[in-house]
Motif scaffolding. Structure first.
Motif, short mmCIF file in Angstrom:
data_model
loop_
_atom_site.label_atom_id
_atom_site.label_comp_id
_atom_site.label_asym_id
_atom_site.label_seq_id
_atom_site.Cartn_x
_atom_site.Cartn_y
_atom_site.Cartn_z
N THR A 212 12.48 25.66 107.79
CA THR A 212 12.55 24.19 107.67
C THR A 212 11.47 23.51 108.50
N ILE A 213 10.76 24.27 109.34
CA ILE A 213 9.74 23.66 110.19
C ILE A 213 8.52 23.28 109.36
N ARG A 214 8.11 22.07 109.49
CA ARG A 214 6.91 21.55 108.84
C ARG A 214 6.15 20.74 109.88
N PRO A 215 4.95 20.27 109.57
CA PRO A 215 4.25 19.41 110.53
C PRO A 215 5.16 18.29 111.02
N HIS A 216 5.21 18.10 112.34
CA HIS A 216 6.12 17.11 112.90
C HIS A 216 5.70 16.73 114.31
N TRP A 217 6.10 15.54 114.72
CA TRP A 217 5.94 15.09 116.09
C TRP A 217 7.16 15.50 116.89
N GLN A 218 6.93 16.12 118.05
CA GLN A 218 8.01 16.54 118.94
C GLN A 218 7.96 15.68 120.20
N VAL A 219 9.11 15.07 120.55
CA VAL A 219 9.21 14.25 121.74
C VAL A 219 9.63 15.13 122.91
N HIS A 220 8.89 15.05 124.02
CA HIS A 220 9.18 15.81 125.24
C HIS A 220 9.72 14.85 126.30
N PHE A 221 10.94 15.11 126.77
CA PHE A 221 11.55 14.29 127.81
C PHE A 221 11.48 15.01 129.15
N SER A 222 11.08 14.29 130.18
CA SER A 222 10.99 14.86 131.52
C SER A 222 12.37 14.87 132.17
N VAL A 223 12.76 16.03 132.74
CA VAL A 223 14.04 16.17 133.42
C VAL A 223 13.81 16.88 134.74
N SER A 224 14.76 16.73 135.67
CA SER A 224 14.61 17.37 136.98
C SER A 224 15.15 18.79 136.99
N ASP A 225 16.06 19.13 136.07
CA ASP A 225 16.69 20.45 136.06
C ASP A 225 16.89 20.90 134.63
N VAL A 226 15.97 21.72 134.12
CA VAL A 226 16.03 22.17 132.74
C VAL A 226 17.30 22.96 132.47
N ALA A 227 17.67 23.88 133.36
CA ALA A 227 18.84 24.74 133.15
C ALA A 227 20.12 23.91 133.06
N ALA A 228 20.25 22.91 133.91
CA ALA A 228 21.45 22.07 133.89
C ALA A 228 21.53 21.28 132.59
N CYS A 229 20.39 20.78 132.10
CA CYS A 229 20.37 20.04 130.85
C CYS A 229 20.72 20.94 129.66
N VAL A 230 20.23 22.18 129.69
CA VAL A 230 20.56 23.14 128.64
C VAL A 230 22.06 23.41 128.62
N GLU A 231 22.64 23.60 129.79
CA GLU A 231 24.09 23.85 129.87
C GLU A 231 24.88 22.66 129.34
N ALA A 232 24.45 21.45 129.70
CA ALA A 232 25.13 20.25 129.22
C ALA A 232 25.01 20.12 127.70
N ALA A 233 23.82 20.44 127.17
CA ALA A 233 23.62 20.36 125.72
C ALA A 233 24.54 21.31 124.98
N GLN A 234 24.65 22.54 125.46
CA GLN A 234 25.53 23.52 124.82
C GLN A 234 26.99 23.09 124.90
N HIS A 235 27.38 22.53 126.02
CA HIS A 235 28.76 22.10 126.23
C HIS A 235 29.14 20.93 125.33
#
Length: 266
Positions: A212-235
């Motif tokens: 499904t991946i095609r040419p696209h713009w990806q938005v990058h958000f700055s965070v202080s703790d990547v691992a914590a954000c990943v855990e929150a996203a999964q939860h």
């Protein structure tokens, strides 16, 4: 809906004419507005306020600074769920015409959304982006520091894409406030007021593991703790596509893809 970095405390940038060609806003379409609010509040710490456009729209705030728009209209308007960057232009109608002339598509607009005008476009390879003319939602420098670190275009031919966007958005035109463009380490790099605000990367997207991946713009958000954000996203119902020590690519419960990064300067 941008050359040296200005010191803090200088005059705020309030018009797209002052930052012409730079990313100036990001928006997300959603099927379920309350669920979207809950997810990004948990992952990125955002709070919310109602937008002037009505009950289907929200403005995301990071430490009180408006950073993104959320529109719960994906089902209502038969739109894809996705993050979209908006680039500042001096004249939305002229920019839309330049996009058409160069093989792009104008999907919506330009339409008046006081205090400005907006349009939703696609480049000639199908990557969707927006343009914004007029007063910015907030001070550009405050917006840059509060949320999106930068945006990146994943496309087949970075050089060809840079020509398209350069002509449509008037990059390197010599006009006041226009962006600087350079080719560095196999990428096209866009700078505004000394900051890296966008990158364009070439790649064989059709051969990607996800069909499904095609040419696209990806938005990058700055965070202080990547691992914590990943855990929150999964939860909270999100999906982790890739994860490293300083960056992760996520999908929210609706399927919108974005990147979190601990690197403010890409």
């Amino acid at each position: 809906m941008n050359s040296e970095t200005k010191p803090r405390g200088t005059t705020s940038v309030v018009s797209t004419r002052s930052v012409c060609g730079a990313p100036c806003w990001v928006s997300l379409t959603s099927r379920d507005l309350p669920a979207t609010e809950n997810f990004y509040e948990a992952v990125l710490g955002w709070t919310w306020r109602t937008a002037k456009l009505g009950d289907h729209f929200r403005i995301a705030l990071a430490d009180g600074v408006p950073v993104a728009g959320i529109a719960g209209v994906a089902t209502l308007w038969q739109m894809a769920v996705a993050w979209t960057p908006y680039f500042a232009v001096a004249d939305a109608d002229a920019a839309a015409s330049r996009a058409r002339e160069r093989g792009g598509t104008v999907a919506v607009g330009p339409l008046s959304f006081p205090p400005g005008r907006a349009a939703l476009l696609a480049d000639r390879h199908g990557a969707t982006f927006g343009i914004w003319e007029g007063e910015l939602f907030t001070d550009w420098e405050a917006w840059r520091r509060a949320a999106p670190a930068f945006v990146r275009l994943h496309t087949r031919d970075a050089f060809d894409a840079a020509i398209f966007y350069g002509e449509v958005l008037e990059w390197a035109s010599g006009k006041p406030g226009c962006c600087e463009v350079r080719y560095e380490a196999n990428e096209v790099v866009l700078r505004s007021q000394g900051d890296v605000v966008a990158r364009i990367t070439s790649g064989a997207l059709e051969a990607a593991p996800d069909p499904t991946i095609r040419p696209h713009w990806q938005v990058h958000f700055s965070v202080s703790d990547v691992a914590a954000c990943v855990e929150a996203a999964q939860h909270h119902g999100g999906t982790v596509l890739t994860q490293g020590p300083h960056e992760a690519v996520l999908r929210d419960p609706d399927g919108a893809q974005f990147t979190i990064t601990s690197d403010r300067e890409p």
